[in-house]
Design a protein around this motif. Structure first.
Motif, PDB file in Angstrom:
ATOM      1  N   SER A  16       0.649  -1.271   0.018  1.00 59.14           N
ATOM      2  CA  SER A  16       0.042   0.129   0.054  1.00 59.14           C
ATOM      3  C   SER A  16       0.581   1.228   0.133  1.00 59.14           C
ATOM      4  CB  SER A  16      -0.918   0.003   1.147  1.00 59.14           C
ATOM      5  OG  SER A  16      -0.287  -0.035   2.552  1.00 59.14           O
ATOM      6  N   ARG A  17       2.177   1.192   0.399  1.00 62.39           N
ATOM      7  CA  ARG A  17       2.938   2.274   0.676  1.00 62.39           C
ATOM      8  C   ARG A  17       4.389   1.820   0.221  1.00 62.39           C
ATOM      9  NH1 ARG A  17       3.994   3.538   5.525  1.00 62.39           N
ATOM     10  NH2 ARG A  17       2.472   2.133   6.609  1.00 62.39           N
ATOM     11  N   LEU A  19       8.258   0.851  -0.956  1.00 62.64           N
ATOM     12  CA  LEU A  19       8.905  -0.061  -1.891  1.00 62.64           C
ATOM     13  C   LEU A  19       7.722  -1.211  -2.665  1.00 62.64           C
ATOM     14  CD1 LEU A  19      12.098  -0.757  -0.068  1.00 62.64           C
ATOM     15  CD2 LEU A  19      11.683   1.010  -1.727  1.00 62.64           C
ATOM     16  N   ARG A  39      -2.174  -3.453   5.935  1.00 55.95           N
ATOM     17  CA  ARG A  39      -3.307  -3.662   6.911  1.00 55.95           C
ATOM     18  C   ARG A  39      -4.205  -2.235   7.286  1.00 55.95           C
ATOM     19  NH1 ARG A  39       1.394  -3.918  11.154  1.00 55.95           N
ATOM     20  NH2 ARG A  39       2.076  -2.294   9.764  1.00 55.95           N
ATOM     21  N   ASP A  65      -3.034  -8.762   7.435  1.00 53.06           N
ATOM     22  CA  ASP A  65      -1.528  -8.770   8.174  1.00 53.06           C
ATOM     23  C   ASP A  65      -0.951 -10.013   7.414  1.00 53.06           C
ATOM     24  OD1 ASP A  65       0.773  -9.309   9.441  1.00 53.06           O
ATOM     25  OD2 ASP A  65      -0.118  -8.788  11.489  1.00 53.06           O
ATOM     26  N   ASN A  89       7.258  -7.068   3.343  1.00 52.47           N
ATOM     27  CA  ASN A  89       6.618  -7.109   4.827  1.00 52.47           C
ATOM     28  C   ASN A  89       7.096  -5.700   5.663  1.00 52.47           C
ATOM     29  OD1 ASN A  89       4.654  -7.479   7.062  1.00 52.47           O
ATOM     30  ND2 ASN A  89       5.590  -9.769   7.216  1.00 52.47           N
ATOM     31  N   PHE A 186      16.150   4.201   0.833  1.00 58.70           N
ATOM     32  CA  PHE A 186      15.042   4.525  -0.370  1.00 58.70           C
ATOM     33  C   PHE A 186      14.197   5.526   0.603  1.00 58.70           C
ATOM     34  CE2 PHE A 186      16.877   1.351  -2.731  1.00 58.70           C
ATOM     35  CZ  PHE A 186      16.525   1.706  -3.989  1.00 58.70           C
ATOM     36  N   THR A 188      11.322   6.687   1.701  1.00 53.84           N
ATOM     37  CA  THR A 188       9.803   5.991   2.069  1.00 53.84           C
ATOM     38  C   THR A 188       9.591   6.395   3.450  1.00 53.84           C
ATOM     39  OG1 THR A 188      10.724   4.141   3.061  1.00 53.84           O
ATOM     40  CG2 THR A 188      10.332   4.007   0.642  1.00 53.84           C
ATOM     41  N   ARG A 190       9.071   4.679   6.021  1.00 56.45           N
ATOM     42  CA  ARG A 190       9.909   4.025   6.835  1.00 56.45           C
ATOM     43  C   ARG A 190      11.358   4.665   7.110  1.00 56.45           C
ATOM     44  NH1 ARG A 190      11.007  -0.901   9.745  1.00 56.45           N
ATOM     45  NH2 ARG A 190      12.904  -1.620   9.758  1.00 56.45           N
TER      46      ARG A 190
HETATM   47  N1  LIG Z   1      13.120   2.091   2.773  1.00 58.13           N
HETATM   48  C1  LIG Z   1      14.223   1.651   2.784  1.00 58.13           C
HETATM   49  O1  LIG Z   1      15.395   2.459   2.614  1.00 58.13           O
HETATM   50  C2  LIG Z   1      14.641   0.340   3.108  1.00 58.13           C
HETATM   51  C3  LIG Z   1      15.946  -0.215   3.171  1.00 58.13           C
HETATM   52  C4  LIG Z   1      16.107  -1.610   3.488  1.00 58.13           C
HETATM   53  C5  LIG Z   1      15.065  -2.473   3.848  1.00 58.13           C
HETATM   54  N2  LIG Z   1      13.974  -2.107   3.909  1.00 58.13           N
HETATM   55  C6  LIG Z   1      12.700  -2.886   4.080  1.00 58.13           C
HETATM   56  O2  LIG Z   1      11.778  -3.016   2.881  1.00 58.13           O
HETATM   57  C7  LIG Z   1      10.416  -3.153   3.263  1.00 58.13           C
HETATM   58  C8  LIG Z   1       9.444  -1.864   2.896  1.00 58.13           C
HETATM   59  O3  LIG Z   1       9.946  -0.868   3.259  1.00 58.13           O
HETATM   60  P1  LIG Z   1       9.417   0.518   3.137  1.00 58.13           P
HETATM   61  O4  LIG Z   1      10.461   1.477   3.287  1.00 58.13           O
HETATM   62  O5  LIG Z   1       8.540   0.393   1.760  1.00 58.13           O
HETATM   63  O6  LIG Z   1       8.216   0.664   4.278  1.00 58.13           O
HETATM   64  P2  LIG Z   1       7.104   1.487   4.497  1.00 58.13           P
HETATM   65  O7  LIG Z   1       7.060   2.753   3.687  1.00 58.13           O
HETATM   66  O8  LIG Z   1       6.888   1.765   5.848  1.00 58.13           O
HETATM   67  O9  LIG Z   1       5.803   0.592   3.760  1.00 58.13           O
HETATM   68  C9  LIG Z   1       5.510  -0.504   4.470  1.00 58.13           C
HETATM   69  C10 LIG Z   1       4.429  -1.096   3.771  1.00 58.13           C
HETATM   70  O10 LIG Z   1       4.138  -2.499   4.273  1.00 58.13           O
HETATM   71  C11 LIG Z   1       2.886  -2.728   4.797  1.00 58.13           C
HETATM   72  N3  LIG Z   1       2.933  -3.396   5.885  1.00 58.13           N
HETATM   73  C12 LIG Z   1       3.659  -3.319   6.853  1.00 58.13           C
HETATM   74  N4  LIG Z   1       3.469  -4.573   7.736  1.00 58.13           N
HETATM   75  C13 LIG Z   1       2.699  -5.303   7.040  1.00 58.13           C
HETATM   76  C14 LIG Z   1       1.805  -6.465   7.359  1.00 58.13           C
HETATM   77  N5  LIG Z   1       1.989  -7.237   8.620  1.00 58.13           N
HETATM   78  N6  LIG Z   1       1.050  -6.925   6.686  1.00 58.13           N
HETATM   79  C15 LIG Z   1       0.525  -6.392   5.362  1.00 58.13           C
HETATM   80  N7  LIG Z   1       1.185  -5.015   5.309  1.00 58.13           N
HETATM   81  C16 LIG Z   1       2.135  -4.596   5.876  1.00 58.13           C
HETATM   82  C17 LIG Z   1       2.476  -1.153   4.965  1.00 58.13           C
HETATM   83  O11 LIG Z   1       1.079  -0.921   5.105  1.00 58.13           O
HETATM   84  P3  LIG Z   1       0.360  -0.817   6.439  1.00 58.13           P
HETATM   85  O12 LIG Z   1       1.208  -0.273   7.714  1.00 58.13           O
HETATM   86  O13 LIG Z   1      -1.180  -0.287   6.243  1.00 58.13           O
HETATM   87  O14 LIG Z   1       0.162  -2.294   6.913  1.00 58.13           O
HETATM   88  C18 LIG Z   1       3.018  -0.159   4.002  1.00 58.13           C
HETATM   89  O15 LIG Z   1       2.313  -0.520   3.019  1.00 58.13           O
HETATM   90  C19 LIG Z   1      10.671  -3.046   4.905  1.00 58.13           C
HETATM   91  O16 LIG Z   1      10.667  -4.352   5.420  1.00 58.13           O
HETATM   92  C20 LIG Z   1      11.812  -2.493   5.050  1.00 58.13           C
HETATM   93  O17 LIG Z   1      12.505  -3.037   6.563  1.00 58.13           O
HETATM   94  C21 LIG Z   1      13.535  -0.710   3.616  1.00 58.13           C
END
Ligand SMILES: NC(=O)c1ccc[n+]([C@@H]2O[C@H](COP(=O)([O-])OP(=O)(O)OC[C@H]3O[C@@H](n4cnc5c(N)ncnc54)[C@H](OP(=O)(O)O)[C@@H]3O)[C@@H](O)[C@H]2O)c1
Length: 259
Positions: A16-17, A19, A39, A65, A89, A186, A188, A190
Motif C-alpha cells: 500500500s506504500r 517499496l 493492514r 496482516d 513486509n 530509499f 519511504t 520507513r
Molecule cells: N526504505 C528503505 O530504505 C529500506 C531499506 C532496507 C530495507 N527496507 C525494507 O523494505 C520493506 C519495505 O520498506 P518501506 O520503506 O517500503 O516501508 P514503508 O514505507 O513503511 O511501507 C511498508 C508497507 O508495508 C505494509 N505493511 C507493513 N506491515 C505489514 C503487514 N504485517 N502486513 C501487510 N502489510 C504490511 C504497510 O502498510 P500498513 O502499515 O497499512 O500495513 C506499507 O504498505 C521493509 O521490510 C523495510 O524494512 C527498506
C-alpha cells in the motif's frame, strides 16, 4: 523494453506504500493484474485506485496482516495461482539487541523469514505446473552490511536469503526463479521515521539528519522507490528467466566493495 508479462497475475505483499507499492505500480505499468496488500484498508484502497487509474489493470485490494495464516489465506483466496509473487513486509523497529525479548525475536523471524517461505510453499506447485513463476523477495542491504539496531531484521532476512539459495536452484528447471532485492536507503515512510528518530537522538533537525544520511551514499541521495520497482518488474519478466538465486544490492554504491 517489452517485459512480456502483460496479462500475468501477481500478489505483491505489503504494497500500500513505499517499496511494495513501487513494485506493484511497475508491474501494473507492464500490464500485470494485481493483488495489493496492507493492514490499513483506507490507505490500501487509495493505492489500488491510483494504480487502476494510472494503468487500467485489474487490482484487488486485500487488507490483511501478511504475517498471519489468515492474512496469507486471504491473499491466496483473491489470487489462487499467481504467476508472480513479491514478498515484502514491515520490518522490526530499531532496537538495541540486548533489549529484545524471546517473543520479539520470534516475531521478527516470522515477519521477515517464515512468512515469505510459507507463501512460496503455497504458490510454487501451480507455478511449476504452468512452467512460469517469478518470485522476488525484498530484503535489505543489511543482509550484507550490519546496521546496528536492525540486527533482528538483518538476521531474519539473511536467514531467508540462505534458506532460498537451495530451493531457487532446485526449481530453476521449471522456469520458476527466486531472487532478492537488497535496498539501501530509499525515500519511504520507513526511512523518514528512522531519520526523524535519529535526528531526535542527535538533537539536530530532520532536514540536517536527512542530508547527512544522504551524504553517506556515493550517489549523494536516497533512492526513489520506483527505481527499485522497475528492477523488480524486470526480474519478474519473461526476459529474466535465466536469472535465479541472485541478490541485487540497489543502494547508490553504499556497499563499498569491488565485487
Ligand atoms: N526504505 C528503505 O530504505 C529500506 C531499506 C532496507 C530495507 N527496507 C525494507 O523494505 C520493506 C519495505 O520498506 P518501506 O520503506 O517500503 O516501508 P514503508 O514505507 O513503511 O511501507 C511498508 C508497507 O508495508 C505494509 N505493511 C507493513 N506491515 C505489514 C503487514 N504485517 N502486513 C501487510 N502489510 C504490511 C504497510 O502498510 P500498513 O502499515 O497499512 O500495513 C506499507 O504498505 C521493509 O521490510 C523495510 O524494512 C527498506
Amino acid at each position: 523494453m517489452n517485459l512480456g508479462i502483460r496479462g500475468r497475475k501477481a500478489i505483491v505483499c505489503a504494497s500500500s506504500r513505499g517499496l511494495g507499492k513501487a513494485c506493484a505500480m511497475a508491474l501494473a505499468e507492464d500490464g500485470v493484474d494485481l493483488v495489493v496488500n496492507g493492514r490499513d484498508a483506507a490507505v490500501l484502497e487509495a493505492t489500488a485506485e491510483e494504480i487502476r487509474k494510472a494503468t487500467g489493470v485489474e487490482v484487488t485490494a486485500v487488507a490483511a496482516d501478511v504475517s498471519t495464516p489468515e492474512g496469507q489465506a486471504a491473499l491466496l483466496a483473491a489470487c489462487p495461482d499467481p504467476d508472480i509473487l513479491v514478498n515484502n513486509n514491515g520490518g522490526p523497529p530499531f532496537r538495541d539487541f540486548r533489549d529484545l525479548s524471546r517473543q520479539q525475536i520470534i516475531d521478527g523471524v516470522v515477519q521477515n523469514m517464515v512468512t515469505p517461505i510459507e507463501l512460496i510453499q503455497k504458490v510454487l506447485p501451480a507455478m511449476v505446473e504452468r512452467r512460469f513463476g517469478r518470485i522476488v523477495n525484498i530484503t535489505s542491504a543489511s543482509v550484507k552490511m550490519p546496521i546496528l539496531g536492525l540486527d533482528l531484521s538483518s538476521g531474519a532476512r539473511a536467514g531467508l536469503t540462505a534458506f532460498l539459495a537451495g530451493p531457487a536452484r532446485d526449481i530453476a528447471r521449471h522456469n520458476v526463479t527466486v531472487n532478492g532485492l537488497l535496498p539501501g536507503m530509499f525515500d519511504t515512510d520507513r526511512l523518514k521515521g528512522s531519520t526523524s528518530a535519529q535526528a531526535d537522538l542527535k538533537g539536530v533537525s530532520v532536514e540536517e539528519m536527512a542530508s547527512s544520511r544522504a551524504a553517506t551514499v556515493p550517489a549523494g541521495r536516497f533512492g526513489e522507490p520506483d527505481e527499485l520497482g522497475r528492477l523488480c518488474a524486470f526480474l519478474c519478466s519473461d526476459a529474466a528467466g535465466y536469472i535465479t538465486g541472485q541478490n541485487f544490492l540497489i543502494d547508490g554504491g553504499l556497499f563499498n566493495a569491488a565485487i
